[in-house]
Design a protein around this motif. Structure first.
Motif, PDB file in Angstrom:
ATOM      1  N   ASP A 111       0.827  -1.207   0.000  1.00  0.00           N
ATOM      2  CA  ASP A 111       0.000   0.000   0.000  1.00  0.00           C
ATOM      3  C   ASP A 111       0.861   1.257   0.000  1.00  0.00           C
ATOM      4  OD1 ASP A 111      -2.078  -1.778   0.143  1.00  0.00           O
ATOM      5  OD2 ASP A 111      -2.706  -1.217   2.163  1.00  0.00           O
ATOM      6  N   ILE A 112       1.917   1.263   0.788  1.00  0.00           N
ATOM      7  CA  ILE A 112       2.805   2.422   0.860  1.00  0.00           C
ATOM      8  C   ILE A 112       3.491   2.635  -0.486  1.00  0.00           C
ATOM      9  CG2 ILE A 112       4.927   3.347   1.913  1.00  0.00           C
ATOM     10  CD1 ILE A 112       2.480   3.473   3.744  1.00  0.00           C
ATOM     11  N   SER A 113       3.977   1.577  -1.094  1.00  0.00           N
ATOM     12  CA  SER A 113       4.644   1.686  -2.396  1.00  0.00           C
ATOM     13  C   SER A 113       3.701   2.256  -3.448  1.00  0.00           C
ATOM     14  CB  SER A 113       5.157   0.319  -2.850  1.00  0.00           C
ATOM     15  OG  SER A 113       6.120  -0.169  -1.948  1.00  0.00           O
ATOM     16  N   LEU A 114       2.471   1.771  -3.466  1.00  0.00           N
ATOM     17  CA  LEU A 114       1.491   2.252  -4.433  1.00  0.00           C
ATOM     18  C   LEU A 114       1.165   3.723  -4.184  1.00  0.00           C
ATOM     19  CD1 LEU A 114      -1.579   0.293  -5.653  1.00  0.00           C
ATOM     20  CD2 LEU A 114      -1.678   2.725  -5.300  1.00  0.00           C
ATOM     21  N   ALA A 115       0.929   4.102  -2.930  1.00  0.00           N
ATOM     22  CA  ALA A 115       0.605   5.493  -2.601  1.00  0.00           C
ATOM     23  C   ALA A 115       1.756   6.433  -2.960  1.00  0.00           C
ATOM     24  CB  ALA A 115       0.249   5.614  -1.120  1.00  0.00           C
ATOM     25  N   VAL A 116       2.989   6.014  -2.679  1.00  0.00           N
ATOM     26  CA  VAL A 116       4.156   6.832  -3.015  1.00  0.00           C
ATOM     27  C   VAL A 116       4.251   7.011  -4.527  1.00  0.00           C
ATOM     28  CG1 VAL A 116       6.695   6.849  -3.044  1.00  0.00           C
ATOM     29  CG2 VAL A 116       5.463   6.346  -0.923  1.00  0.00           C
ATOM     30  N   GLU A 117       4.001   5.958  -5.280  1.00  0.00           N
ATOM     31  CA  GLU A 117       4.042   6.039  -6.747  1.00  0.00           C
ATOM     32  C   GLU A 117       2.986   7.016  -7.270  1.00  0.00           C
ATOM     33  OE1 GLU A 117       5.760   3.963 -10.346  1.00  0.00           O
ATOM     34  OE2 GLU A 117       6.412   4.380  -8.317  1.00  0.00           O
ATOM     35  N   MET A 118       1.770   6.925  -6.747  1.00  0.00           N
ATOM     36  CA  MET A 118       0.697   7.839  -7.160  1.00  0.00           C
ATOM     37  C   MET A 118       1.072   9.285  -6.861  1.00  0.00           C
ATOM     38  SD  MET A 118      -2.826   5.928  -5.964  1.00  0.00           S
ATOM     39  CE  MET A 118      -3.792   7.411  -6.164  1.00  0.00           C
ATOM     40  N   MET A 119       1.593   9.526  -5.664  1.00  0.00           N
ATOM     41  CA  MET A 119       1.945  10.884  -5.253  1.00  0.00           C
ATOM     42  C   MET A 119       3.158  11.401  -6.028  1.00  0.00           C
ATOM     43  SD  MET A 119       1.000  10.797  -1.227  1.00  0.00           S
ATOM     44  CE  MET A 119       1.203  12.552  -1.020  1.00  0.00           C
ATOM     45  N   HIS A 120       4.113  10.535  -6.292  1.00  0.00           N
ATOM     46  CA  HIS A 120       5.289  10.934  -7.067  1.00  0.00           C
ATOM     47  C   HIS A 120       4.870  11.450  -8.440  1.00  0.00           C
ATOM     48  CE1 HIS A 120       9.125  10.927  -9.140  1.00  0.00           C
ATOM     49  NE2 HIS A 120       8.575  10.133 -10.047  1.00  0.00           N
ATOM     50  N   TYR A 121       4.071  10.658  -9.154  1.00  0.00           N
ATOM     51  CA  TYR A 121       3.674  11.059 -10.506  1.00  0.00           C
ATOM     52  C   TYR A 121       2.700  12.230 -10.501  1.00  0.00           C
ATOM     53  CZ  TYR A 121       6.438   7.535 -12.744  1.00  0.00           C
ATOM     54  OH  TYR A 121       7.501   6.812 -13.201  1.00  0.00           O
ATOM     55  N   ALA A 122       1.982  12.451  -9.411  1.00  0.00           N
ATOM     56  CA  ALA A 122       1.125  13.641  -9.305  1.00  0.00           C
ATOM     57  C   ALA A 122       1.979  14.904  -9.300  1.00  0.00           C
ATOM     58  CB  ALA A 122       0.267  13.576  -8.042  1.00  0.00           C
ATOM     59  N   ALA A 123       3.215  14.794  -8.804  1.00  0.00           N
ATOM     60  CA  ALA A 123       4.121  15.942  -8.729  1.00  0.00           C
ATOM     61  C   ALA A 123       4.953  16.127  -9.996  1.00  0.00           C
ATOM     62  CB  ALA A 123       5.053  15.783  -7.520  1.00  0.00           C
ATOM     63  N   VAL A 124       4.949  15.143 -10.883  1.00  0.00           N
ATOM     64  CA  VAL A 124       5.708  15.244 -12.131  1.00  0.00           C
ATOM     65  C   VAL A 124       4.839  15.968 -13.159  1.00  0.00           C
ATOM     66  CG1 VAL A 124       6.740  13.940 -14.034  1.00  0.00           C
ATOM     67  CG2 VAL A 124       7.035  13.140 -11.679  1.00  0.00           C
ATOM     68  N   PRO A 125       5.271  17.139 -13.617  1.00  0.00           N
ATOM     69  CA  PRO A 125       4.456  17.899 -14.580  1.00  0.00           C
ATOM     70  C   PRO A 125       4.141  17.070 -15.835  1.00  0.00           C
ATOM     71  CG  PRO A 125       6.266  19.247 -13.767  1.00  0.00           C
ATOM     72  CD  PRO A 125       6.504  17.842 -13.280  1.00  0.00           C
ATOM     73  N   GLY A 126       2.856  17.013 -16.181  1.00  0.00           N
ATOM     74  CA  GLY A 126       2.424  16.320 -17.384  1.00  0.00           C
ATOM     75  C   GLY A 126       2.334  14.812 -17.288  1.00  0.00           C
ATOM     76  N   ALA A 127       2.613  14.226 -16.131  1.00  0.00           N
ATOM     77  CA  ALA A 127       2.582  12.767 -16.016  1.00  0.00           C
ATOM     78  C   ALA A 127       1.160  12.231 -16.133  1.00  0.00           C
ATOM     79  CB  ALA A 127       3.207  12.305 -14.712  1.00  0.00           C
ATOM     80  N   TYR A 128       0.228  12.825 -15.401  1.00  0.00           N
ATOM     81  CA  TYR A 128      -1.178  12.445 -15.535  1.00  0.00           C
ATOM     82  C   TYR A 128      -2.088  13.566 -15.085  1.00  0.00           C
ATOM     83  CZ  TYR A 128      -1.473  11.043 -10.490  1.00  0.00           C
ATOM     84  OH  TYR A 128      -1.479  10.991  -9.122  1.00  0.00           O
ATOM     85  N   ASP A 129      -3.294  13.535 -15.631  1.00  0.00           N
ATOM     86  CA  ASP A 129      -4.356  14.456 -15.226  1.00  0.00           C
ATOM     87  C   ASP A 129      -5.290  13.781 -14.238  1.00  0.00           C
ATOM     88  OD1 ASP A 129      -3.587  16.492 -17.192  1.00  0.00           O
ATOM     89  OD2 ASP A 129      -4.380  15.068 -18.675  1.00  0.00           O
ATOM     90  N   CYS A 130      -5.390  12.460 -14.368  1.00  0.00           N
ATOM     91  CA  CYS A 130      -6.327  11.679 -13.556  1.00  0.00           C
ATOM     92  C   CYS A 130      -5.666  10.364 -13.166  1.00  0.00           C
ATOM     93  CB  CYS A 130      -7.601  11.423 -14.364  1.00  0.00           C
ATOM     94  SG  CYS A 130      -8.829  10.403 -13.517  1.00  0.00           S
ATOM     95  N   ALA A 131      -5.753  10.031 -11.893  1.00  0.00           N
ATOM     96  CA  ALA A 131      -5.275   8.731 -11.413  1.00  0.00           C
ATOM     97  C   ALA A 131      -6.500   7.868 -11.136  1.00  0.00           C
ATOM     98  CB  ALA A 131      -4.460   8.894 -10.138  1.00  0.00           C
ATOM     99  N   VAL A 132      -6.444   6.629 -11.569  1.00  0.00           N
ATOM    100  CA  VAL A 132      -7.506   5.676 -11.265  1.00  0.00           C
ATOM    101  C   VAL A 132      -6.897   4.642 -10.328  1.00  0.00           C
ATOM    102  CG1 VAL A 132      -9.034   3.896 -12.189  1.00  0.00           C
ATOM    103  CG2 VAL A 132      -8.707   6.031 -13.441  1.00  0.00           C
ATOM    104  N   LEU A 133      -7.482   4.517  -9.160  1.00  0.00           N
ATOM    105  CA  LEU A 133      -7.026   3.558  -8.166  1.00  0.00           C
ATOM    106  C   LEU A 133      -8.003   2.396  -8.128  1.00  0.00           C
ATOM    107  CD1 LEU A 133      -5.225   2.669  -5.769  1.00  0.00           C
ATOM    108  CD2 LEU A 133      -6.708   4.069  -4.310  1.00  0.00           C
ATOM    109  N   VAL A 134      -7.481   1.195  -8.318  1.00  0.00           N
ATOM    110  CA  VAL A 134      -8.306  -0.013  -8.235  1.00  0.00           C
ATOM    111  C   VAL A 134      -7.939  -0.695  -6.927  1.00  0.00           C
ATOM    112  CG1 VAL A 134      -8.921  -2.209  -9.321  1.00  0.00           C
ATOM    113  CG2 VAL A 134      -8.353  -0.232 -10.749  1.00  0.00           C
TER     114      VAL A 134
END
Length: 181
Positions: free
Chosen positions: A138-161
């Protein structure tokens, strides 16, 4: 069909809808352990078993390669219905975080499922664990989501399953930086 039916679109001419030349960039993040146990855990009143019958998991009918397409179609539909915006939706990355105990046979249901996901172009991060200790998935997944949220242009929308409420703080922070989750 969607588990959450959407209301019908209001009657409008197509020119009233906004369009954009830029696609919505989407990254899909999957809690693989949760997905595995949801599909193969044998829980009581399993909706998949109710729909497909006992032993469904032993048939080669799970088409993981369709998941990004289905997600993009659903997001496109939501944008059109809720915001009257017609935009292409591009799933740029689908990543799975999971674990398996050391020595898990390669032909086990668990390992075959994640191999199928890899073959369907999912990026699978498999941690190897000893015994029943903490996996940190869970921590690894959350860190990955947050990391790419901070990378300009990486994504506009995250879908978490996932069905795990532990992701709520990460989702809240990602929304605070202007991303959809």
């Amino acid at each position: 069909p969607s588990a959450f039916p959407s209301p019908e679109l209001p009657s409008r001419s197509p020119i009233e809808y906004q369009t954009s030349a830029f696609p919505v960039r989407v990254m899909v993040f999957i809690d693989g352990s949760w997905l595995y146990y949801s599909l193969h855990g044998g829980r009581r009143e399993c909706p998949v078993e109710a729909a497909y019958g006992k032993g469904w998991q032993y048939t080669p009918s799970v088409a993981f390669e369709r998941l990004p397409y289905l997600i993009s179609q659903q997001i496109h539909k939501q944008l059109l219905e809720q915001h009257h915006v017609q935009r292409l939706v591009e799933v740029t990355r689908s990543v799975v975080f999971t674990s398996a105990r050391a020595g898990t046979p390669r032909q086990s249901t668990r390992m075959r499922m994640f191999k199928k996901m890899e073959e369907a172009n999912f990026e699978v991060h498999m941690s190897t664990t000893q015994g029943v200790g903490e996996k940190c998935i869970d921590i690894s997944l959350a860190v990955e989501m947050m990391h790419y949220a901070a990378v300009p242009g990486a994504y506009d929308c995250a879908v978490l399953v996932s069905g795990d409420k532990d992701f709520m703080p990460a989702m809240s922070r990602i929304r605070q930086v202007g991303k959809r989750v």
